[in-house]
Write an enzyme that holds these catalytic residues in place. Structure first.
Site, PDB file in Angstrom:
ATOM      1  N   SER A   1       0.841  -1.355  -0.127  1.00 33.00           N
ATOM      2  CA  SER A   1      -0.223  -0.054  -0.005  1.00 33.00           C
ATOM      3  C   SER A   1       0.654   0.861   0.463  1.00 33.00           C
ATOM      4  O   SER A   1       0.052   2.408  -0.212  1.00 33.00           O
ATOM      5  CB  SER A   1      -0.550  -0.096   1.453  1.00 33.00           C
ATOM      6  OG  SER A   1      -0.535  -0.502   2.180  1.00 33.00           O
TER       7      SER A   1
ATOM      8  N   GLU B   1      -6.775  -1.318  -7.007  1.00 31.69           N
ATOM      9  CA  GLU B   1      -5.900  -0.142  -7.838  1.00 31.69           C
ATOM     10  C   GLU B   1      -5.255  -0.646  -7.816  1.00 31.69           C
ATOM     11  O   GLU B   1      -4.022  -1.955  -7.552  1.00 31.69           O
ATOM     12  CB  GLU B   1      -5.138   0.724  -6.307  1.00 31.69           C
ATOM     13  CG  GLU B   1      -6.023   1.955  -6.043  1.00 31.69           C
ATOM     14  CD  GLU B   1      -5.137   2.651  -5.220  1.00 31.69           C
ATOM     15  OE1 GLU B   1      -5.224   4.177  -5.514  1.00 31.69           O
ATOM     16  OE2 GLU B   1      -4.717   2.820  -4.099  1.00 31.69           O
TER      17      GLU B   1
ATOM     18  N   ASN C   1      -4.714   6.042  -0.889  1.00 27.90           N
ATOM     19  CA  ASN C   1      -3.835   6.536   0.745  1.00 27.90           C
ATOM     20  C   ASN C   1      -3.516   7.541   0.189  1.00 27.90           C
ATOM     21  O   ASN C   1      -2.990   8.387   1.805  1.00 27.90           O
ATOM     22  CB  ASN C   1      -2.567   5.592   0.438  1.00 27.90           C
ATOM     23  CG  ASN C   1      -2.966   4.346   1.254  1.00 27.90           C
ATOM     24  OD1 ASN C   1      -4.716   4.284   1.995  1.00 27.90           O
ATOM     25  ND2 ASN C   1      -2.403   3.285   1.109  1.00 27.90           N
TER      26      ASN C   1
END
Ligand code: 3H9
Length: 718
Positions: free
Chosen positions: A433, A466, A504
């Protein structure tokens, strides 16, 4: 199938006295539009006038869908409440006529039976449904900001009972075949191979009087409550309370639906239909409806998006998946993969961890079995697709390997080297991430096969994926990751590599500013309540606890390195992390936890904030502006930097990735609603109060100066 857009959608052939009406629109799915009204009228006239016809069966000519409801394109093009109301009234008239036919009509349903499609089925005199996973029934109108407008608010409660009907109408939830039978939504459930034959048989029986249409089934308790005005008043009150609690009043459609149903019970069906049509007209003109319709168009467009510009690129099929790391994310990905027919092999360092991963997969499938979503046999078959071990046995033939190990570049590079040695043909995806894919690919022997696949947690529930492309990633690799994500049922956006990728990154200033509000003396409850009121599903402070404070701290440091001052975490967050609190997983964060269950906000954290123990009041609007505007600003910067391909991806990513309020359409749609100039004005005012954190993105300033928008002001948004 003919593609002539002007050809008739309905055809009729008579077989042994039964008219078989086939609905096969010159479009990918059967949708109800105004052109069809004339065709239906002609068919009804034929049924009524032809003495050789005793009954009819209504089938779809599409392989996997029955009727997908009203034509959403047509709905989106309507510009006045009066026109929308008329559309509803003509739908009601058409189905009243169907329902009042003297000859029985049997709906033979296979595939999606949604919205106006289900309303057609409800107006038929008997419903046979194929027992197939593609056969789903729902009234999803509320998900478009509407209510069922072709009699659904009146016919459904009368068929399956008030409470069961409200449950479907107010949520838009999907009903699978077995449940549809139990609810009494359909009368027969059959294998698709005999659907037509059974429907014909029922049509004959109804015509001969050997069978009569079932009017209504409900349990004794339901009847007690629903068959008298006092009981119904209780049901309606509870429904309103539930909707208010769930939506905080942001969505007008469910309330309007309750009123239409209630009107029908209180004053008869004609008045109920009138209330339904008026509400349909009104709702169709709301901003909520426009935003939700945009999300439908956006997600539909993404389904067709291969992720690469070159139309000749072909995605590789993924039949075998290797997963390195059987922790929470690895097991989550495995769970979804086996449910979509992939053979999965998990590798982890110890057999205990493998056992844990397999147990986690089983737990989700068990839950589905308990909810009757799958049988025990199906569950066992699905579980048989996953295995694991402490070495790379089984990885050699993997088409795709996803690593979900500890967030550390060296560790991930080690995994990549091992996989490249064992499975030279495999595509390698990192479920990181935070770590830039380009850095990971730097040491790869075949960097063109390295890509990011950022799943969200919990993987089996979160709809977004994503896919992250590094400069070296090949089109074939991107297309494969996108196609596989879609195969897993995810909505996929492709984003360019960069710290925090998209979701994020835009989340970071939002969470930081929530922390800054704590620094300044706002209370945990007040901050969370303000953002819940904005429409987020959880408040930012609670979200920090859920994500894990240590994780938030680590990714925060990466953001500061990359973007400087505007991403500096709040002092509160830094100190709370230093104090050893980690959030829910550690049993202590901004809240107290009792065996994993979140308790009250923990006032002792205030001692760690610069403002100390005393808290002061902030206006909701101020807290919303301080947290949301930098998020919108960062989304625009992602577009500027080329991390995002389009505002559409940014809106879908925010709604599906972090629960950005769907009724606002997404960050870019929110900016369009407010106007770029207003967003810039508010950001500048904040930047004066808190220098360094709120400077508007250059693109926003340009748009403000030129009066531009991200989407057209009227007409189809995409
Ligand atoms: C309603 O019914 C109101 C009534 O109560 C009142 C009336 C008076 N309209 O999603 P896909 C198109 S409100 C127009 O990729 P899948 C879609 O745009 C409606 N077009 O396929 C796409 O077009 P293209 C309530 C529609 O297999 C193509 O079909 N109904 C409609 O993944 C393929 O779609 C709904 O909300 C429509 N209703 O999924 C149902 N539906 O290829 C919305 C689809 O040109 N639809 N298209 O881009 C769905 O949920 C899914 O599309 C469905 C198929 C499950 C049907």
């Amino acid at each position: 199938m003919s593609t002539d857009p002007m050809r008739s959608a309905l055809s009729l052939e008579v077989v042994d006295g039964i008219a078989v009406i086939t609905f096969d629109a010159p479009a990918p799915v059967n949708a109800l539009n105004s052109r069809l009204a004339g065709e239906f009228d002609a068919i009804f006239a034929q049924l009524e006038g032809d003495d050789a016809i005793r009954a009819a069966v209504l089938c779809s000519g599409k392989a996997d869908s029955w009727i997908a409801g009203a034509d959403i394109e047509e709905l989106a093009a309507i510009t006045s409440a009066a026109d929308a109301e008329n559309l509803s009234r003509s739908g009601q008239r058409m189905l009243d006529r169907l329902s009042a036919l003297h000859k029985p009509v049997v709906a033979a349903i296979h595939g999606a039976c949604l919205g106006g499609g289900l309303e057609v089925a409800l107006a038929c005199h008997w419903r046979v449904l194929s027992d197939h996973p593609k056969s789903v029934c729902a009234l999803p109108e509320v998900q478009l900001g509407l209510l069922p407008g072709a009699g659904g608010t009146q016919r459904l409660p009368r068929l399956i009972g008030l409470q069961a009907a409200l449950d479907l109408i107010l949520t838009g939830k999907t009903v699978r075949p077995r449940k549809a039978r139990t609810l009494g939504l359909v009368d027969d459930l059959v294998h698709p191979a005999i659907l037509r034959a059974v429907a014909m048989q029922r049509a004959r029986e109804l015509a001969d009087g050997r069978r009569t249409r079932v009017q209504r089934r409900s349990g004794a308790t339901e009847l007690l409550l629903e068959d008298n005005p006092v009981g119904r008043a209780v049901v309606f009150r509870q429904a309103r309370e539930q909707v208010q609690k769930k939506t905080r009043g942001a969505y007008p459609a469910p309330f309007a639906a309750i009123e239409a149903v209630a009107e029908g019970y209180a004053n008869g069906i004609a008045r109920g239909l009138d209330a339904e049509a008026r509400a349909f007209g009104r709702l169709a003109m709301t901003d909520v409806c426009r935003q939700l319709t945009f999300l439908f168009f956006a997600t539909t467009a993404l389904k067709k998006d291969s992720g690469v510009a070159n139309a000749d690129v072909v995605a590789r099929p993924v039949r075998r998946l290797g997963i390195v790391g059987g922790g929470f994310m690895g097991a989550g990905i495995a769970t979804v993969a086996v449910q979509h027919d992939t053979l999965v092999r998990i590798k982890d360092a110890s057999l205990e961890r493998i056992t844990g991963a397999l147990r986690a997969v089983r737990a989700v499938l068990e839950e589905q079995r308990r909810r009757k979503r799958r049988t025990r046999l199906e569950m066992d078959d699905t579980l048989a697709r996953v295995s694991g071990g402490t070495d790379l046995t089984g990885f050699r033939r993997a088409d795709l390997v996803i690593e979900a190990v500890f967030e550390d570049l060296a560790v991930k590079r080690g995994v990549l080297a091992e996989i490249e040695a064992v499975a030279p043909e495999a595509i390698f995806a990192s479920n990181t991430s935070t770590i830039p894919i380009a850095q990971l690919a730097e040491t790869a022997a075949r960097p063109e096969r390295v890509v990011g696949m950022h799943f969200f947690s919990p993987v089996h529930k979160m709809p977004l994926l994503e896919v992250i492309t590094a400069p070296t990633t090949s089109d074939e690799t991107v297309a494969t990751a996108v196609a596989y994500g879609k195969q897993l049922g995810k909505t996929v956006i492709v984003v360019r590599d960069g710290p925090g990728f998209y979701v994020n990154r835009m989340l970071a200033p939002y969470l930081n500013e929530a922390g800054a509000l704590l620094d300044d003396g706002a209370s945990i409850e007040a901050i969370d309540a303000a953002l819940l009121a904005y429409g987020f599903p959880v408040g930012p402070i609670t979200l920090l606890d859920e994500v894990g404070l240590d994780i938030a701290g680590k990714s925060g440091a990466i953001m500061v390195d990359a973007f400087g001052d505007r991403m500096v975490p709040s002092r509160t967050l830094q100190r709370v992390i230093e104090s050893g609190r980690t959030g829910r997983k550690g049993g202590r964060g901004f809240h107290t936890y009792d065996e994993g269950k979140r308790g009250a906000p923990d006032a002792s954290v205030y001692a760690l904030t610069p403002a100390g123990a005393s808290r002061r009041a902030f206006a909701d609007g101020d807290m919303q502006d301080r947290t949301v505007l930098p998020m919108l600003n960062e989304a625009v910067r992602c577009l500027e930097d080329g991390v995002l391909r389009s505002p559409r991806d940014g809106d879908v990513g925010a709604v599906f990735g972090i629960g950005y309020p769907p009724f606002r359409g997404g960050p870019f749609r929110t900016i369009d609603t407010l106007g770029a100039a207003e967003v810039v004005r508010r950001l500048e005012a904040l930047d004066t109060r808190f220098p360094g954190r709120f400077a508007p993105a250059a693109r926003l300033r340009d748009m403000a100066a030129r009066g531009e928008r991200f989407y057209p002001a009227s007409g189809r948004p995409l």
